[in-house]
Design an enzyme around this catalytic site. Structure first.
Site, short mmCIF file in Angstrom:
data_model
loop_
_atom_site.label_atom_id
_atom_site.label_comp_id
_atom_site.label_asym_id
_atom_site.label_seq_id
_atom_site.Cartn_x
_atom_site.Cartn_y
_atom_site.Cartn_z
CB VAL A 14 -0.93 0.00 1.23
CG1 VAL A 14 -1.63 1.35 1.41
CG2 VAL A 14 -1.97 -1.12 1.12
CG MET A 16 1.09 6.84 4.31
SD MET A 16 1.39 6.24 6.01
CE MET A 16 3.21 6.29 6.03
N PRO A 17 1.18 8.65 1.42
CG PRO A 17 -0.48 10.20 0.88
CD PRO A 17 -0.28 8.82 1.46
CB ALA A 18 6.45 11.20 1.92
N GLY A 20 1.70 14.71 5.40
CA GLY A 20 0.28 14.82 5.63
C GLY A 20 -0.06 15.89 6.65
CG LEU A 21 -3.66 18.71 8.42
CD1 LEU A 21 -2.79 19.97 8.53
CD2 LEU A 21 -5.08 19.10 8.02
N GLY A 22 -1.59 16.60 10.30
CA GLY A 22 -2.00 16.07 11.59
C GLY A 22 -2.99 17.01 12.24
CG ASP A 47 -2.26 10.99 12.13
OD1 ASP A 47 -1.98 9.78 12.00
OD2 ASP A 47 -2.34 11.55 13.24
CE1 TYR A 52 -4.29 12.68 18.85
CE2 TYR A 52 -4.51 13.01 16.48
CZ TYR A 52 -3.77 12.61 17.56
OH TYR A 52 -2.51 12.14 17.37
CE LYS A 77 -2.13 8.68 15.59
NZ LYS A 77 -2.96 9.83 15.17
CG HIS A 110 -3.20 7.14 20.43
ND1 HIS A 110 -4.23 8.01 20.21
CD2 HIS A 110 -2.09 7.92 20.42
CE1 HIS A 110 -3.79 9.24 20.09
NE2 HIS A 110 -2.48 9.21 20.21
#
Length: 295
Positions: A14, A16-18, A20-22, A47, A52, A77, A110
């Site tokens: 798969v 996954m972009p290297a 991202g936005l947390g 993410d 959260y 998570k 998590h």
């Protein structure tokens, strides 16, 4: 783009972009707009986490962006209060419902719980079932040390695809990254520009900012970039996945503008040299199910 892939291939192929936005600490009322902005700016990795308390707003931002679901890599998570086999499966369903999605791209435990291992291991086995059932494309963990990774892997079947950990120039986690490389685990960096040294109580590196270090600011001046962009570029050149957090539109765009320059090996090493070897977040070896209270 200068010599760094925009995607990373996980151990099950798969992609996954290297970058991202947390959305850790993103207020729910600001999260949807941040996600929408990021996706429109070109981000394809978001993410979040049950803890959260903004999964619903992440889902809203996904819808508002107009970007097709299959173009976005979504991670959430499982929180400690839902560890255990059946409870983990129920929590996964609840996260999907809040996100408004039919599947997840990546599901992470998590935290490790080495002092109470049975629910921790059972939760990962539940994640393995979700993977086998096609409800998630990849599974992994967060905040696991080398020893804790081996403890978990000794009792489960699927090698984690990702371990999301505290990683920034003050804490470069060289030993853990080397183990990940041997095991085929992608290292994902939370607090990638070192923000934890500003917001976590009693952080060993508290009061310091990697964005003010000469090793970083001099490179920013050289390349006409911000200090944060230099640090994010450093992550990419180490083959890491970084998930910087912001709810400010200009900062979200700025954090993504890191694919048009490259640091030299000597410059990467100069940033490496900022390492203190000190973790600023919680010690994973001491976590219990009630370490953070219920979320």
């Amino acid at each position: 783009m200068s010599g760094t892939s925009t995607v990373l291939k996980l151990n099950n192929s798969v992609e996954m972009p290297a970058l991202g936005l947390g959305v850790y600490q993103s207020p729910p009322e600001e999260t949807a707009a941040a996600v929408e902005t990021a996706l429109r700016d070109g981000y394809r990795l978001i993410d979040t986490a049950a803890a959260y308390r903004n999964e619903e707003q992440v889902g809203e931002g996904l819808k508002r962006s107009g970007v097709d679901r299959d173009e976005v890599f979504v991670t959430t998570k499982l929180w400690l209060s839902d560890y255990g086999y059946d409870s983990a499966l129920r929590a996964f369903d609840a996260s999907l419902d809040r996100l408004g999605l039919e599947y997840l791209d990546l599901y992470l435990l998590h935290q490790p719980v080495p002092l109470e291992p049975e629910p921790w291991v059972a939760a990962y086995k539940a994640a393995e079932k979700l993977l086998a059932d096609g409800r998630v494309r990849a599974i992994g963990v967060s905040n696991h040390t080398p020893g804790l990774l081996r403890t978990l892997m000794d009792r489960t079947d699927v090698v984690p695809a990702v371990n999301q950990v505290e990683l920034h120039p003050y804490f470069i986690q060289r030993e853990l990254r080397e183990l990940h490389d041997r095991l085929g685990i992608v290292t994902q960096s939370w607090s990638p520009i070192g923000g934890i040294t500003q917001y976590w109580p009693h952080a060993p590196n508290g009061g310091r900012s990697v964005l003010q270090e000469p090793a970083v600011t001099e490179l920013a001046a050289k390349y006409g970039k911000t200090a944060a962009q230099v640090v994010l570029r450093w992550h990419l050149q180490h083959g890491l996945c970084a998930i910087p957090k912001s709810v400010k539109a200009h900062r979200i765009a700025e954090n993504f503008a890191v694919f048009d320059f490259a640091l030299t090996p000597e410059e990467v090493a100069a940033v490496d040299a900022l390492d203190t070897g000190l973790r600023s977040g919680p010690d994973p070896e001491t976590i219990r199910l009630d370490s953070f209270g219920r979320r």
